[in-house]
Motif scaffolding. Structure first.
Motif, PDB file in Angstrom:
ATOM      1  N   MET A 119       0.848  -1.196   0.000  1.00  0.00           N
ATOM      2  CA  MET A 119       0.000   0.000   0.000  1.00  0.00           C
ATOM      3  C   MET A 119       0.882   1.244   0.000  1.00  0.00           C
ATOM      4  SD  MET A 119      -3.060   1.015   2.599  1.00  0.00           S
ATOM      5  CE  MET A 119      -2.278   2.476   3.238  1.00  0.00           C
ATOM      6  N   SER A 120       1.541   1.480  -1.120  1.00  0.00           N
ATOM      7  CA  SER A 120       2.395   2.663  -1.161  1.00  0.00           C
ATOM      8  C   SER A 120       1.771   3.721  -2.060  1.00  0.00           C
ATOM      9  CB  SER A 120       3.786   2.285  -1.664  1.00  0.00           C
ATOM     10  OG  SER A 120       3.722   1.900  -3.003  1.00  0.00           O
ATOM     11  N   LYS A 121       1.289   4.781  -1.440  1.00  0.00           N
ATOM     12  CA  LYS A 121       0.681   5.867  -2.181  1.00  0.00           C
ATOM     13  C   LYS A 121       1.780   6.835  -2.591  1.00  0.00           C
ATOM     14  CE  LYS A 121      -3.232   8.993  -1.848  1.00  0.00           C
ATOM     15  NZ  LYS A 121      -2.688  10.313  -1.524  1.00  0.00           N
ATOM     16  N   LYS A 122       1.701   7.316  -3.826  1.00  0.00           N
ATOM     17  CA  LYS A 122       2.736   8.228  -4.303  1.00  0.00           C
ATOM     18  C   LYS A 122       2.655   9.535  -3.527  1.00  0.00           C
ATOM     19  CE  LYS A 122       3.345  10.221  -8.597  1.00  0.00           C
ATOM     20  NZ  LYS A 122       3.269  10.152 -10.045  1.00  0.00           N
ATOM     21  N   GLN A 123       3.793   9.938  -2.999  1.00  0.00           N
ATOM     22  CA  GLN A 123       3.820  11.170  -2.221  1.00  0.00           C
ATOM     23  C   GLN A 123       3.815  12.379  -3.149  1.00  0.00           C
ATOM     24  OE1 GLN A 123       7.269  11.684   0.202  1.00  0.00           O
ATOM     25  NE2 GLN A 123       6.435  13.473   1.204  1.00  0.00           N
ATOM     26  N   GLU A 124       2.916  13.288  -2.897  1.00  0.00           N
ATOM     27  CA  GLU A 124       2.802  14.476  -3.745  1.00  0.00           C
ATOM     28  C   GLU A 124       3.285  15.715  -3.003  1.00  0.00           C
ATOM     29  OE1 GLU A 124       0.724  15.004  -6.725  1.00  0.00           O
ATOM     30  OE2 GLU A 124       0.032  12.940  -7.044  1.00  0.00           O
ATOM     31  N   LEU A 125       3.870  16.617  -3.748  1.00  0.00           N
ATOM     32  CA  LEU A 125       4.261  17.889  -3.161  1.00  0.00           C
ATOM     33  C   LEU A 125       3.025  18.744  -2.954  1.00  0.00           C
ATOM     34  CD1 LEU A 125       7.372  18.894  -5.264  1.00  0.00           C
ATOM     35  CD2 LEU A 125       7.357  18.344  -2.878  1.00  0.00           C
ATOM     36  N   THR A 126       3.007  19.502  -1.881  1.00  0.00           N
ATOM     37  CA  THR A 126       1.913  20.448  -1.674  1.00  0.00           C
ATOM     38  C   THR A 126       2.487  21.856  -1.725  1.00  0.00           C
ATOM     39  OG1 THR A 126       2.273  20.169   0.681  1.00  0.00           O
ATOM     40  CG2 THR A 126       0.457  18.931  -0.275  1.00  0.00           C
ATOM     41  N   PRO A 127       1.691  22.837  -2.139  1.00  0.00           N
ATOM     42  CA  PRO A 127       2.220  24.188  -2.217  1.00  0.00           C
ATOM     43  C   PRO A 127       2.718  24.646  -0.849  1.00  0.00           C
ATOM     44  CG  PRO A 127       0.069  24.073  -3.249  1.00  0.00           C
ATOM     45  CD  PRO A 127       0.286  22.771  -2.561  1.00  0.00           C
ATOM     46  N   GLN A 128       3.902  25.257  -0.851  1.00  0.00           N
ATOM     47  CA  GLN A 128       4.508  25.669   0.409  1.00  0.00           C
ATOM     48  C   GLN A 128       4.696  27.176   0.374  1.00  0.00           C
ATOM     49  OE1 GLN A 128       8.246  23.709   1.019  1.00  0.00           O
ATOM     50  NE2 GLN A 128       7.896  23.393   3.173  1.00  0.00           N
ATOM     51  N   GLU A 129       4.124  27.828   1.365  1.00  0.00           N
ATOM     52  CA  GLU A 129       4.230  29.289   1.436  1.00  0.00           C
ATOM     53  C   GLU A 129       5.647  29.670   1.824  1.00  0.00           C
ATOM     54  OE1 GLU A 129       2.086  32.843   0.961  1.00  0.00           O
ATOM     55  OE2 GLU A 129       1.239  30.829   0.882  1.00  0.00           O
ATOM     56  N   LYS A 130       6.204  30.659   1.133  1.00  0.00           N
ATOM     57  CA  LYS A 130       7.534  31.138   1.520  1.00  0.00           C
ATOM     58  C   LYS A 130       7.416  31.896   2.828  1.00  0.00           C
ATOM     59  CE  LYS A 130      10.136  32.079  -2.688  1.00  0.00           C
ATOM     60  NZ  LYS A 130      10.680  33.207  -3.458  1.00  0.00           N
ATOM     61  N   LYS A 131       8.362  31.682   3.716  1.00  0.00           N
ATOM     62  CA  LYS A 131       8.317  32.325   5.022  1.00  0.00           C
ATOM     63  C   LYS A 131       9.150  33.594   4.985  1.00  0.00           C
ATOM     64  CE  LYS A 131       9.176  31.257   9.803  1.00  0.00           C
ATOM     65  NZ  LYS A 131      10.363  30.755  10.462  1.00  0.00           N
ATOM     66  N   GLU A 132       8.520  34.700   5.300  1.00  0.00           N
ATOM     67  CA  GLU A 132       9.268  35.952   5.263  1.00  0.00           C
ATOM     68  C   GLU A 132      10.116  36.095   6.521  1.00  0.00           C
ATOM     69  OE1 GLU A 132       6.945  39.269   3.951  1.00  0.00           O
ATOM     70  OE2 GLU A 132       8.668  40.610   4.112  1.00  0.00           O
ATOM     71  N   LEU A 133      11.287  36.696   6.335  1.00  0.00           N
ATOM     72  CA  LEU A 133      12.228  36.834   7.451  1.00  0.00           C
ATOM     73  C   LEU A 133      11.723  37.859   8.441  1.00  0.00           C
ATOM     74  CD1 LEU A 133      15.184  36.018   8.406  1.00  0.00           C
ATOM     75  CD2 LEU A 133      15.867  38.172   7.384  1.00  0.00           C
ATOM     76  N   ASP A 134      11.740  37.447   9.715  1.00  0.00           N
ATOM     77  CA  ASP A 134      11.352  38.339  10.788  1.00  0.00           C
ATOM     78  C   ASP A 134      12.647  38.975  11.297  1.00  0.00           C
ATOM     79  OD1 ASP A 134      10.019  39.564  12.803  1.00  0.00           O
ATOM     80  OD2 ASP A 134       9.812  37.778  14.045  1.00  0.00           O
ATOM     81  N   ALA A 135      13.033  40.097  10.676  1.00  0.00           N
ATOM     82  CA  ALA A 135      14.375  40.646  10.898  1.00  0.00           C
ATOM     83  C   ALA A 135      14.505  41.299  12.256  1.00  0.00           C
ATOM     84  CB  ALA A 135      14.714  41.638   9.809  1.00  0.00           C
ATOM     85  N   ARG A 136      15.594  40.983  12.939  1.00  0.00           N
ATOM     86  CA  ARG A 136      15.879  41.629  14.214  1.00  0.00           C
ATOM     87  C   ARG A 136      16.773  42.845  14.008  1.00  0.00           C
ATOM     88  NH1 ARG A 136      17.046  36.508  16.122  1.00  0.00           N
ATOM     89  NH2 ARG A 136      15.122  35.471  16.597  1.00  0.00           N
ATOM     90  N   GLU A 137      17.345  42.920  12.830  1.00  0.00           N
ATOM     91  CA  GLU A 137      18.180  44.079  12.525  1.00  0.00           C
ATOM     92  C   GLU A 137      17.787  44.590  11.148  1.00  0.00           C
ATOM     93  OE1 GLU A 137      22.046  41.620  11.113  1.00  0.00           O
ATOM     94  OE2 GLU A 137      21.248  41.284  13.093  1.00  0.00           O
ATOM     95  N   GLU A 138      18.111  45.831  10.883  1.00  0.00           N
ATOM     96  CA  GLU A 138      17.756  46.418   9.595  1.00  0.00           C
ATOM     97  C   GLU A 138      18.713  45.911   8.521  1.00  0.00           C
ATOM     98  OE1 GLU A 138      15.404  48.957   8.836  1.00  0.00           O
ATOM     99  OE2 GLU A 138      14.513  48.539  10.772  1.00  0.00           O
ATOM    100  N   LYS A 139      18.163  45.702   7.338  1.00  0.00           N
ATOM    101  CA  LYS A 139      19.000  45.287   6.218  1.00  0.00           C
ATOM    102  C   LYS A 139      19.414  46.517   5.425  1.00  0.00           C
ATOM    103  CE  LYS A 139      18.465  40.773   6.656  1.00  0.00           C
ATOM    104  NZ  LYS A 139      19.579  39.970   7.100  1.00  0.00           N
ATOM    105  N   THR A 140      20.585  46.434   4.802  1.00  0.00           N
ATOM    106  CA  THR A 140      21.051  47.578   4.015  1.00  0.00           C
ATOM    107  C   THR A 140      20.592  47.471   2.559  1.00  0.00           C
ATOM    108  OG1 THR A 140      23.101  46.388   3.711  1.00  0.00           O
ATOM    109  CG2 THR A 140      23.074  48.111   5.391  1.00  0.00           C
ATOM    110  N   VAL A 141      20.015  46.325   2.203  1.00  0.00           N
ATOM    111  CA  VAL A 141      19.572  46.128   0.833  1.00  0.00           C
ATOM    112  C   VAL A 141      18.057  46.239   0.773  1.00  0.00           C
ATOM    113  CG1 VAL A 141      19.875  44.646  -1.179  1.00  0.00           C
ATOM    114  CG2 VAL A 141      21.376  44.399   0.780  1.00  0.00           C
ATOM    115  N   ALA A 142      17.552  46.888  -0.281  1.00  0.00           N
ATOM    116  CA  ALA A 142      16.110  46.994  -0.433  1.00  0.00           C
ATOM    117  C   ALA A 142      15.539  45.655  -0.876  1.00  0.00           C
ATOM    118  CB  ALA A 142      15.792  48.061  -1.467  1.00  0.00           C
TER     119      ALA A 142
END
Lengths: 132, 141
Positions: A1-24
């Motif tokens: 009973m091996s069901k083919k594993q399917e990919l599911t859409p994965q939301e990109k996780k935005e960085l919770d920055a503790r410091e300011e970035k110098t790049v826009a």
């Protein structure tokens, strides 16, 4: 009973920055796998669209930080018609345990995945002890 | 106190327009294919040509299949992650498995000229419009 594993859409996780970035631009957290073998700890980080030259790996004491920059010039004369995901730089930091041989860290990139091999310091490698 | 000098109505109208554009998009409006699914795609227009960009990090290029039939494109394949023998996994955030997605272009496609590139984990398909489908101007004699 091996069901083919399917990919599911994965939301990109935005960085919770503790410091300011110098790049826009937005920063995302690269999806990371960390696994351990006998003599090394390996980290695999997904950074699609980041070129080898635009990866920045810094090691300060035990703080390992990785940044990957997207070259937005490639998108210059592209007009979006329909979009499902956002594009941004990648950034993530880890605190290494002291058992890592920080002199011999090896980094390689393939198909948008950065692989860091962190060799364990000699004295912490697993030793099997035979019972006499 | 920080004051933001933006007009809230402007923001709302922009959002509303963006939503309306997505809902009435030719790409997913009345066709059979749906939004969502793997891989997520972005569609761009460049000098009248269209390009589909998808993120597929860590997929071997041999494991990506692209089929074109009339104006339908199918992207399918398999994503595998190999930890090596005897590895103990501390953190597993990357997904593995099969992906399969089909969509139709809102114009006739020149199937022979569809090009695919895969670099740094990004799949880029360029979709040229069929010659007979391009608009033509007619001179009045």
């Amino acid at each position: 009973m091996s069901k083919k594993q399917e990919l599911t859409p994965q939301e990109k996780k935005e960085l919770d920055a503790r410091e300011e970035k110098t790049v826009a631009g937005k920063f995302y957290v690269p999806g990371t796998d960390i696994f351990e073998t006998g003599d090394a700890i390996t980290m695999a980080m997904e950074m699609p669209g980041v070129n080898r030259e635009n990866i920045d790996i810094k090691l300060e004491k035990r703080q390992l930080s990785v940044q990957g920059h997207i070259d937005f010039d490639n998108y210059d004369d592209f007009k979006p018609v329909y979009t499902e995901y956002n594009v941004g730089h990648f950034s993530r930091s880890f605190t290494l345990s002291s058992e890592i041989d920080t002199e011999n860290i090896n980094a390689s990139v393939a198909d948008g995945v950065l692989t860091l091999v962190l060799p364990k310091a000699r004295e912490t490698q697993l030793r099997k002890i035979q019972v006499n | 106190m920080v004051r933001l000098f933006t007009n809230p109505i402007d923001n709302l109208l922009t959002l509303q327009k963006a939503l309306a554009d997505t809902m009435t998009s030719d790409w997913f409006g009345s066709g059979l294919s749906s939004r969502g699914g793997v891989p997520p795609i972005n569609i761009f227009q460049q000098d009248g040509e269209y390009a589909i960009i998808a993120e597929l990090p860590g997929v071997d290029r041999k494991d990506i299949d692209i089929d074109v039939q009339r104006n339908r494109i199918r992207i399918s394949g398999q994503k595998q992650v190999d930890y090596g023998e005897g590895a103990s996994v501390h953190r597993r955030e990357r997904q593995t498995g099969a992906f399969d997605r089909t969509f139709a272009t809102p114009f006739a496609l020149d199937a022979d000229k569809v090009k695919a590139e895969y670099n740094d984990g990004i799949l880029a398909l360029s979709l040229p419009r069929a010659e007979q489908d391009k608009p033509r101007s007619i001179n009045i004699s």
